[in-house]
Each structure stands twice: as C-alpha cells, then as structure tokens.
Scaffold this active site. Structure first.
Site, PDB file in Angstrom:
ATOM      1  N   THR A  98       0.829  -1.204   0.000  1.00  0.00           N
ATOM      2  CA  THR A  98       0.000   0.000   0.000  1.00  0.00           C
ATOM      3  C   THR A  98       0.863   1.253   0.000  1.00  0.00           C
ATOM      4  OG1 THR A  98      -1.734  -1.183   1.207  1.00  0.00           O
ATOM      5  CG2 THR A  98      -1.838   1.227   1.209  1.00  0.00           C
ATOM      6  N   GLN A 101       2.412   1.817  -3.354  1.00  0.00           N
ATOM      7  CA  GLN A 101       1.454   2.387  -4.293  1.00  0.00           C
ATOM      8  C   GLN A 101       1.205   3.860  -4.007  1.00  0.00           C
ATOM      9  OE1 GLN A 101       0.237   0.973  -6.942  1.00  0.00           O
ATOM     10  NE2 GLN A 101      -1.139   2.629  -7.543  1.00  0.00           N
ATOM     11  N   GLU A 102       1.127   4.208  -2.751  1.00  0.00           N
ATOM     12  CA  GLU A 102       0.816   5.586  -2.381  1.00  0.00           C
ATOM     13  C   GLU A 102       1.941   6.552  -2.740  1.00  0.00           C
ATOM     14  OE1 GLU A 102      -1.861   7.007  -1.333  1.00  0.00           O
ATOM     15  OE2 GLU A 102      -3.110   5.252  -0.954  1.00  0.00           O
ATOM     16  N   SER A 103       3.189   6.178  -2.419  1.00  0.00           N
ATOM     17  CA  SER A 103       4.270   7.170  -2.538  1.00  0.00           C
ATOM     18  C   SER A 103       5.600   6.604  -2.985  1.00  0.00           C
ATOM     19  CB  SER A 103       4.489   7.832  -1.173  1.00  0.00           C
ATOM     20  OG  SER A 103       5.004   6.874  -0.247  1.00  0.00           O
ATOM     21  N   TYR A 191      -6.680   0.760  -8.223  1.00  0.00           N
ATOM     22  CA  TYR A 191      -5.852   0.927  -7.029  1.00  0.00           C
ATOM     23  C   TYR A 191      -5.686  -0.399  -6.295  1.00  0.00           C
ATOM     24  CZ  TYR A 191      -4.770   2.783  -2.295  1.00  0.00           C
ATOM     25  OH  TYR A 191      -4.214   3.038  -1.073  1.00  0.00           O
TER      26      TYR A 191
END
Length: 209
Positions: A98, A101-103, A191
């Site tokens: 996660t 994926q976010e940053s 996502y």
C-alpha cells in the site's frame, strides 16, 4: 552476508545471524577506514535469492520501485512498516504494498490533491490520527492503524476484508458502506489491483506464493 555467508560480529568469533539494526550500522560505516569490518556496498539488498524475511523482501521491493531512495533508508522504512503491521495484526506485505502504491516510500511526496508524505494522508486525516504526515515513521504507524481498523471491521462482513480496507483507504469508508463493498469506481478498482500485484511481488521476493 544476508543470505548465508559468514559475517564477523566480534573479534572472537563469527555468526550467521545479524540483526537489522546491526546491519544498518555496518552499512552506514562502509566508507570508514579499511580496517572496519563492514559491507562493501548495498547491492545485496537490491538483488539476490529469496530473502525469506518480510523486511528484506520489502526493502528489495522499495529499491526496485524507487531508484532515488538510499538502501539504508529503504531498510529502515521497511523495518518500520513490518513492525507496525505486525503490531496491528495485518500482513506486513499488505502494508508495504500500500505504501509503495501511495508514494513509492517517498517521505516527501505531495500529490496534486494535497495528500502528504509516505502514506499520502490528507491534512485532516493526519490530524484526526494525531500524527505529522511529514514524519515517515509516524505516518507508517498511522497507515497501519487505519488499515488495520478497516480490515478488522470488514472481516466476516465482506469476502475479502483487505480489498474492502483498500477501498475505504482510497474512496473512504462511506463509499464502502454505501455500496456494501468495493464501490464501482474505476480508480478504486485499479488501485486495489495494483496493490495486490505489488503484494504478490513482495511475497515473491520472500520465496512465497
């Protein structure tokens, strides 16, 4: 050394067991004088056989995703993510995927929508969690707490509580409640798919299915 080579931990003997903090200390000292017993570089963290360890597998995934992050930073952040996930009772690979994926584990990331830091928290969300979103270790802990809250709430309610948790993280728990599961948003479905792909890749670095 990380994958079975003998490594000197004292003047009187050798050991094949090295803790992550010890590894970081040696990695940081590798440019010290030649007599220092240290690593000659950090490529072992980037490539090699299956790691059989969540922290090392996530470190490898970070380095393969974000070429700008230093290996020692990747190792520390991966260790923090694994520890936070285990404390909250969720899969470390799930939390790691996660955050990738976010940053891409970039503590300085800021989105066009105003999401901040490694976990891409909006300011109001970070404030509600009582964390500084610019502090990567606080943000990792906050992300683990929030995702775990969703996972535990959705367990037994939806077929895949992890997917539902991701939907809540991306689209908000209100959308999950409204649609009684993953909302029909193309962005949210993409996502979730992307994070599951990253999760599988991390597991592959561990030598797991």
């Amino acid at each position: 050394m990380l994958f079975g080579c003998s490594f000197s931990t004292s003047e009187n003997g050798t050991s094949n067991t090295v803790s992550i903090p010890k590894l970081v200390d040696y990695a940081l000292s590798w440019r010290a004088p030649a007599y220092v017993d240290s690593l000659a570089g950090m490529e072992l963290l980037h490539d090699g056989p299956p790691a059989h360890d969540a922290t090392l597998a996530l470190t490898r995934a970070i380095l393969h995703t974000n070429a700008r992050i230093a290996p020692t930073d990747a190792l520390r952040l991966a260790g923090a993510a694994v520890s936070a996930a285990r404390t909250r009772g969720i899969a470390p690979e799930f939390l790691g995927a996660t955050l990738l994926q976010e940053s891409a584990f970039n503590p300085l990331a800021i989105s066009s929508a105003g999401a901040i830091g490694i976990a891409q928290f909006m300011p109001d969300t970070a404030s509600g969690l009582g964390i500084d979103p610019y502090d990567p270790f606080a943000a990792i802990g906050g992300a683990a707490a929030l995702l775990a809250q969703y996972v535990h709430a959705y367990r037994g309610v939806y077929p895949d509580p992890y997917a539902a948790a991701l939907a809540a993280y991306n689209a908000g728990p209100g959308a999950v409640a409204q649609y009684r599961g993953i909302p029909p948003y193309a962005e949210t479905h993409a996502y979730i798919d992307d994070i599951y792909e990253r999760w599988l890749r991390i597991a592959g670095y561990e030598g797991s299915r």
